[in-house]
Design a protein around this motif. Structure first.
Motif, PDB file in Angstrom:
ATOM      1  N   UNK A   1      12.531   0.364   4.474  1.00 28.08           N
ATOM      2  CA  UNK A   1      13.785   1.062   4.178  1.00 28.08           C
ATOM      3  C   UNK A   1      14.093   1.155   2.682  1.00 28.08           C
ATOM      4  N   UNK A   2      13.834   0.081   1.904  1.00 36.47           N
ATOM      5  CA  UNK A   2      14.091   0.191   0.458  1.00 36.47           C
ATOM      6  C   UNK A   2      13.215   1.225  -0.262  1.00 36.47           C
ATOM      7  N   UNK A   3      12.153   1.705   0.400  1.00 32.85           N
ATOM      8  CA  UNK A   3      11.271   2.685  -0.241  1.00 32.85           C
ATOM      9  C   UNK A   3      11.759   4.122  -0.078  1.00 32.85           C
ATOM     10  N   UNK A   4      12.808   4.312   0.737  1.00 36.16           N
ATOM     11  CA  UNK A   4      13.344   5.667   0.887  1.00 36.16           C
ATOM     12  C   UNK A   4      13.960   6.152  -0.417  1.00 36.16           C
ATOM     13  N   UNK A   5      13.771   7.421  -0.704  1.00 37.14           N
ATOM     14  CA  UNK A   5      14.421   8.041  -1.860  1.00 37.14           C
ATOM     15  C   UNK A   5      15.889   8.293  -1.528  1.00 37.14           C
ATOM     16  N   UNK A   6      16.643   8.690  -2.544  1.00 40.25           N
ATOM     17  CA  UNK A   6      18.053   9.022  -2.306  1.00 40.25           C
ATOM     18  C   UNK A   6      18.146  10.076  -1.201  1.00 40.25           C
ATOM     19  N   UNK A   7      19.012   9.828  -0.225  1.00 45.41           N
ATOM     20  CA  UNK A   7      19.173  10.782   0.870  1.00 45.41           C
ATOM     21  C   UNK A   7      18.011  10.801   1.843  1.00 45.41           C
ATOM     22  N   UNK A   8      17.186   9.757   1.819  1.00 43.16           N
ATOM     23  CA  UNK A   8      16.021   9.699   2.704  1.00 43.16           C
ATOM     24  C   UNK A   8      16.416   9.537   4.162  1.00 43.16           C
ATOM     25  N   UNK A   9      15.490   9.923   5.052  1.00 44.86           N
ATOM     26  CA  UNK A   9      15.745   9.851   6.493  1.00 44.86           C
ATOM     27  C   UNK A   9      14.642   9.046   7.170  1.00 44.86           C
ATOM     28  N   UNK A  10      15.060   8.069   7.985  1.00 44.89           N
ATOM     29  CA  UNK A  10      14.113   7.249   8.742  1.00 44.89           C
ATOM     30  C   UNK A  10      14.318   7.574  10.218  1.00 44.89           C
ATOM     31  N   UNK A  11      13.330   8.235  10.822  1.00 47.02           N
ATOM     32  CA  UNK A  11      13.453   8.688  12.208  1.00 47.02           C
ATOM     33  C   UNK A  11      12.626   7.768  13.108  1.00 47.02           C
ATOM     34  N   UNK A  12      13.277   7.181  14.098  1.00 40.02           N
ATOM     35  CA  UNK A  12      12.618   6.231  15.003  1.00 40.02           C
ATOM     36  C   UNK A  12      12.531   6.833  16.396  1.00 40.02           C
ATOM     37  N   UNK A  13      11.307   6.843  16.950  1.00 38.20           N
ATOM     38  CA  UNK A  13      11.114   7.384  18.303  1.00 38.20           C
ATOM     39  C   UNK A  13      10.253   6.455  19.159  1.00 38.20           C
ATOM     40  N   UNK A  14      10.133   5.202  18.748  1.00 33.42           N
ATOM     41  CA  UNK A  14       9.332   4.254  19.519  1.00 33.42           C
ATOM     42  C   UNK A  14       9.446   2.876  18.918  1.00 33.42           C
TER      43      UNK A  14
ATOM     44  N   UNK B   1       0.831  -1.213   0.000  1.00 35.02           N
ATOM     45  CA  UNK B   1       0.000   0.000   0.000  1.00 35.02           C
ATOM     46  C   UNK B   1       0.862   1.259   0.000  1.00 35.02           C
ATOM     47  N   UNK B   2       1.973   1.203   0.718  1.00 37.61           N
ATOM     48  CA  UNK B   2       2.876   2.365   0.735  1.00 37.61           C
ATOM     49  C   UNK B   2       3.446   2.599  -0.665  1.00 37.61           C
ATOM     50  N   UNK B   3       3.879   1.505  -1.311  1.00 41.46           N
ATOM     51  CA  UNK B   3       4.436   1.636  -2.673  1.00 41.46           C
ATOM     52  C   UNK B   3       3.416   2.217  -3.635  1.00 41.46           C
ATOM     53  N   UNK B   4       2.159   1.801  -3.481  1.00 40.69           N
ATOM     54  CA  UNK B   4       1.099   2.312  -4.361  1.00 40.69           C
ATOM     55  C   UNK B   4       0.829   3.794  -4.098  1.00 40.69           C
ATOM     56  N   UNK B   5       0.914   4.193  -2.829  1.00 44.13           N
ATOM     57  CA  UNK B   5       0.619   5.586  -2.463  1.00 44.13           C
ATOM     58  C   UNK B   5       1.781   6.520  -2.801  1.00 44.13           C
ATOM     59  N   UNK B   6       2.996   5.963  -2.816  1.00 37.09           N
ATOM     60  CA  UNK B   6       4.185   6.798  -3.068  1.00 37.09           C
ATOM     61  C   UNK B   6       5.129   6.073  -4.026  1.00 37.09           C
ATOM     62  N   UNK B   7       4.709   5.942  -5.302  1.00 36.39           N
ATOM     63  CA  UNK B   7       5.548   5.208  -6.257  1.00 36.39           C
ATOM     64  C   UNK B   7       6.921   5.848  -6.462  1.00 36.39           C
ATOM     65  N   UNK B   8       7.039   7.141  -6.206  1.00 35.08           N
ATOM     66  CA  UNK B   8       8.328   7.830  -6.347  1.00 35.08           C
ATOM     67  C   UNK B   8       9.216   7.674  -5.105  1.00 35.08           C
ATOM     68  N   UNK B   9       8.669   7.062  -4.060  1.00 36.39           N
ATOM     69  CA  UNK B   9       9.436   6.863  -2.843  1.00 36.39           C
ATOM     70  C   UNK B   9       9.097   7.875  -1.762  1.00 36.39           C
ATOM     71  N   UNK B  10       9.687   7.653  -0.607  1.00 37.80           N
ATOM     72  CA  UNK B  10       9.426   8.463   0.591  1.00 37.80           C
ATOM     73  C   UNK B  10      10.685   9.269   0.918  1.00 37.80           C
ATOM     74  N   UNK B  11      10.507  10.531   1.268  1.00 39.78           N
ATOM     75  CA  UNK B  11      11.653  11.350   1.690  1.00 39.78           C
ATOM     76  C   UNK B  11      11.999  11.129   3.160  1.00 39.78           C
TER      77      UNK B  11
END
Length: 349
Positions: free
Chosen positions: A259-272, A234-244
């Motif tokens: 993680x593979x859905x991040x765009x170049x230079x993407x940031x994954x912030x974890x707080x829980x 569902x994420x891939x369908x909603x954001x075919x260009x990837x996630x920033x």
């Protein structure tokens, strides 16, 4: 206010279930030099209240150890990080003009002076909190919001949830026009993330349960992804260009799948880690795409100053799900643990 006066307070004398919350009478704390005494109007609940009570934080090298947020708790402890109220007295060295002001308390205990200090403790965990009629706090952590159009309940909803959310957004360097994915979007931090990310001008994709989708959309999500079923698809369908940027309070499988859905230079912030703390991912997806995985715990003083500016102008509108009297703190925590609500649960002293 005389030191002999007593107040009602709810405290824990050890780790355990809701039954360890006890309503008691204790002396009203006297403000020490540099402190203010705040009469509590509203105190909001957070997941950290549950985890502190349960001792669910683990310790380095022993993830299953009973522990508070940053180590052993000094019992008995009055819980409650998120306080809105009015200053009724100040200690020496504090401007008397603060008395009578409507305030929000920054619950963080920091490791240093300065705007970029890291939180290493929390009111309600490392010092007594706001499940009481009065609480003391360092005067520099007491923010005057007298003119805010927000209610006391809404103001109490801000410190931990919105502070944590703004810390994530700032550390993740979310910019206008970027696509952001928010997990756990109907929870306290999640709903705050949706509102704040939308206010920043991002395209907001939110993961939530179906029954709560409308509330998450109302908070500002452009698209809501049901967390039941194949979320990655569902994420891939909603954001075919990837996630920033991903703003994640769930972790677990979402990290390895997403993680593979991040765009170049993407940031994954974890707080829980609501979905599990033991995470695996393909590290090649990290370094080959100049991606970053960023841990984010609460906020800095600079983040909190920014949040209070938003509060004074009512630029975010916290959702209050339910209110309980102080003596029903155990029921309020049980309601929180059921996760059937949207917004914040608030106690009134």
């Amino acid at each position: 206010m005389s030191a002999s006066q007593v107040m009602r307070a709810v405290r824990i004398t050890g780790h355990g279930g809701p039954e360890v919350l006890e309503l008691t009478k204790v002396p009203v704390p006297a403000p020490r030099p540099g402190e203010a005494l705040v009469q509590v109007s509203a105190v909001a609940l957070n997941n950290t209240d549950l985890w502190t009570r349960e001792g669910a934080y683990g310790r380095p090298g022993d993830p299953k150890a009973l522990s508070g947020w940053r180590g052993p708790i000094d019992f008995p402890r009055i819980q409650g990080a998120d306080v809105a109220g009015r200053v009724v007295a100040v200690g020496t060295g504090v401007q008397g003009s603060l008395v009578g002001r409507r305030v929000v308390v920054d619950p963080a205990i920091y490791d240093a002076e300065g705007p970029d200090a890291h939180p290493v403790g929390l009111m309600g965990s490392e010092r007594d909190g706001g499940y009481a009629e009065y609480v003391t706090a360092p005067a520099e952590r007491v923010h005057d919001v007298t003119g805010s159009p927000l209610t006391d309940d809404q103001l109490a909803a801000l410190p931990t949830a919105y502070g944590t959310a703004l810390g994530m957004i700032e550390r993740g360097r979310l910019r206008k026009g970027e696509t952001v994915l928010i997990s756990g979007a109907s929870g306290g931090v999640g709903l705050a993330l949706v509102q704040l990310a939308r206010a920043r001008g991002a395209r907001v994709l939110a993961i939530s349960s179906g029954p709560k989708a409308d509330a998450v959309r109302e908070a500002g999500a452009h698209e809501v992804i049901d967390r039941v079923g194949d979320v990655a698809e569902r994420i891939r369908a909603a954001a075919p260009e990837g996630i920033d940027v991903v703003l994640d309070v769930v972790a677990g499988e979402l990290v390895s799948e997403g993680l593979p859905m991040l765009r170049e230079g993407g940031r994954w912030v974890v707080a829980g880690a609501l979905g599990g703390y033991d995470v695996t991912f393909d590290v090649r997806r990290l370094y080959l795409h100049n991606a970053q995985v960023i841990g984010s715990s609460m906020h800095t003083p600079a983040h909190f100053d920014l949040l209070m500016e938003l509060a004074r102008g009512a630029e975010v509108q916290p959702v209050v799900a339910a209110t309980f009297p102080l003596e029903q703190a155990a029921q309020a925590q049980q309601e929180l643990s059921r996760r059937e609500h949207v917004g914040k649960i608030v106690l009134h002293a």
